[in-house]
Design an enzyme around this catalytic site. Sequence first.
Site, short mmCIF file in Angstrom:
data_model
loop_
_atom_site.label_atom_id
_atom_site.label_comp_id
_atom_site.label_asym_id
_atom_site.label_seq_id
_atom_site.Cartn_x
_atom_site.Cartn_y
_atom_site.Cartn_z
CG ASP A 136 -1.73 -1.22 1.38
OD1 ASP A 136 -2.25 -1.66 0.34
OD2 ASP A 136 -1.84 -1.77 2.49
CG HIS A 137 4.29 3.56 1.98
ND1 HIS A 137 5.61 3.75 1.68
CD2 HIS A 137 3.87 4.71 2.56
CE1 HIS A 137 5.99 4.94 2.08
NE2 HIS A 137 4.96 5.54 2.61
CG PHE A 138 3.81 5.52 -2.21
CD1 PHE A 138 3.05 6.34 -1.39
CD2 PHE A 138 5.20 5.59 -2.13
CE1 PHE A 138 3.66 7.23 -0.53
CE2 PHE A 138 5.81 6.47 -1.26
CZ PHE A 138 5.03 7.29 -0.45
CG LEU A 190 8.11 3.62 -5.43
CD1 LEU A 190 9.17 2.92 -6.26
CD2 LEU A 190 8.31 5.13 -5.46
CB VAL A 240 9.10 3.26 -0.62
CG1 VAL A 240 10.17 3.98 0.18
CG2 VAL A 240 9.32 3.45 -2.10
#
Lengths: 129, 175
Positions: B33-35, B46, B48
Amino acid sequence: MTREDIFDKVRGVLIEALALDEDEVTPNAKLTSDLGAESIDFLDIQFQLEQAFGFKIEQGELFPENVQQDPEFVQGGKVTEKGIVALKEKLPHADFTELQSDPRVSRVPELFTVDAIVNFCQRKLAASA
Amino acid sequence: MRWLWIDRITDLIAGERASAIKAVSLAEEHLHDHFEGDPSTGRSALPVMPGTLILEGMAQTAGILVGYSSGFREKVVLAKVVRADLSLDALPGHVIRYDVRITQISPQGAATAGDVWLSDAADLNSPPRRLGTIDLIFSHIDQNMAGSEFGDHNFVFGESFWTLLRLSGVQPPSA
């Protein structure tokens, strides 16, 4: 070290600890109500003063402890005469004029002005000289 | 179980310094979910490691160091983030290393200064790159919250911390 030198160092510590601009740190500024310090900032300020000046600050030496919890010193939300005496003894670097005319316990943190910190450092440096 | 953001402690000297590592994995759900990607705009996902969790990893490394320094008698609580500068992305396959040292310690708490390093697990021969710096202040809450009672049980250092310490070869302090 002159008082001006001490003030400059104290100002540097407060700018760093409280994320302030230089012109906000005036001698009469109160740490809590004017400069936004919260309780945990006092530990940060204490640590940074120790590093800046090279002296050790004992627990309760700069900021008081256990005065507000003592029923003999605080009654009905106000600091008693006895409490004022005890605080004065613990905090010879602070100016009690305002607290004496309005002894509400909520005003105790206002004892800590920039000037009070400078006084404290000056006394510490003089004692160790 | 407390959510641990370090995998192993690699160095621990009471009152002085500690190091810990964290391997970032795509199996960690929060990275999904991030991102996340957005098909409507064609933006790719992405994954991260969130900066806030890198900060938590440092807080856990430094918190263990501060706790260890008092034989885990004090309840050590993160009180203030003095500085946090993070300048690289930690991606799956990276290994984060936290190096932290105590700059000041007193009965009321401690200040720590830390560096965060990034290595690529696929290229461990290359020197680690500096990801950032994180300076923190911890409170020994029993010494600071005058009038508050937190009890004898040290809820800060629970079972999951002891597992981590044991797996890292750290002996618990003698009672």
